[in-house]
Motif scaffolding. Sequence first.
Motif, PDB file in Angstrom:
ATOM      1  N   ALA A  26       7.135  79.918  29.827  1.00 39.16           N
ATOM      2  CA  ALA A  26       7.990  81.106  29.873  1.00 39.16           C
ATOM      3  C   ALA A  26       8.984  81.066  28.718  1.00 39.16           C
ATOM      4  N   LYS A  27       9.469  79.888  28.392  1.00 38.51           N
ATOM      5  CA  LYS A  27      10.420  79.732  27.294  1.00 38.51           C
ATOM      6  C   LYS A  27       9.766  80.086  25.954  1.00 38.51           C
ATOM      7  N   ASP A  28       8.510  79.661  25.765  1.00 42.46           N
ATOM      8  CA  ASP A  28       7.775  79.987  24.536  1.00 42.46           C
ATOM      9  C   ASP A  28       7.601  81.499  24.391  1.00 42.46           C
ATOM     10  N   VAL A  29       7.232  82.146  25.495  1.00 40.77           N
ATOM     11  CA  VAL A  29       7.014  83.592  25.481  1.00 40.77           C
ATOM     12  C   VAL A  29       8.332  84.308  25.224  1.00 40.77           C
ATOM     13  N   GLN A  30       9.382  83.883  25.905  1.00 37.63           N
ATOM     14  CA  GLN A  30      10.692  84.502  25.718  1.00 37.63           C
ATOM     15  C   GLN A  30      11.138  84.389  24.262  1.00 37.63           C
ATOM     16  N   HIS A  31      10.933  83.214  23.678  1.00 39.87           N
ATOM     17  CA  HIS A  31      11.312  83.008  22.277  1.00 39.87           C
ATOM     18  C   HIS A  31      10.515  83.930  21.344  1.00 39.87           C
ATOM     19  N   ALA A  32       9.213  84.061  21.604  1.00 38.54           N
ATOM     20  CA  ALA A  32       8.361  84.910  20.756  1.00 38.54           C
ATOM     21  C   ALA A  32       8.746  86.384  20.871  1.00 38.54           C
ATOM     22  N   LEU A  33       9.320  86.757  22.001  1.00 39.75           N
ATOM     23  CA  LEU A  33       9.702  88.157  22.229  1.00 39.75           C
ATOM     24  C   LEU A  33      11.216  88.335  22.213  1.00 39.75           C
ATOM     25  N   GLU A  34      11.911  87.493  21.462  1.00 38.41           N
ATOM     26  CA  GLU A  34      13.371  87.524  21.492  1.00 38.41           C
ATOM     27  C   GLU A  34      13.952  88.877  21.075  1.00 38.41           C
ATOM     28  N   ALA A  35      13.239  89.635  20.268  1.00 40.95           N
ATOM     29  CA  ALA A  35      13.722  90.958  19.858  1.00 40.95           C
ATOM     30  C   ALA A  35      13.851  91.898  21.062  1.00 40.95           C
ATOM     31  N   LEU A  36      13.112  91.624  22.136  1.00 39.64           N
ATOM     32  CA  LEU A  36      13.171  92.466  23.339  1.00 39.64           C
ATOM     33  C   LEU A  36      14.318  92.079  24.264  1.00 39.64           C
ATOM     34  N   SER A  37      14.938  90.925  24.000  1.00 42.75           N
ATOM     35  CA  SER A  37      16.061  90.436  24.815  1.00 42.75           C
ATOM     36  C   SER A  37      15.723  90.367  26.304  1.00 42.75           C
TER      37      SER A  37
END
Length: 123
Positions: A26-37
């Motif tokens: 989940a952390k990897d995905v969140q980081h990859a989509l950080e522009a979506l906050s």
Amino acid sequence: MAGNIKLSDQQYQIVQVLWQLGEGSAKDVQHALEALSLAHTTVGTVLSRLEKKGVLSSETRGRERIYKAEIDERDVKRSMVSSLVSTLFKGDSKALLAHLVREGDFDQGDLKDVEALLEKEQN
């Protein structure tokens, strides 16, 4: 799980990250989509729901769940476009193409590329 695959925009973006990474937490995905906050809990909830739908699988490694896509990107695109054609164009894929040509920003070269693709697919 080929067939009728329907994903929201957010779900599609999350699965797209996993296609790119191969697998991730989940952390990897969140980081990859950080522009979506997106909050970590939101990403975790969506991943869990996608796993329940059979779209993802996961395994525990250490203290993290690692997710992997169980569906092929091509199958998802085919299903989602088929749903779009069925819903908006009453099953007429030519109507979708006509709409894209009318509303899109196509030039003659783009149309020649489409013609070449159609010829290639028919052979």
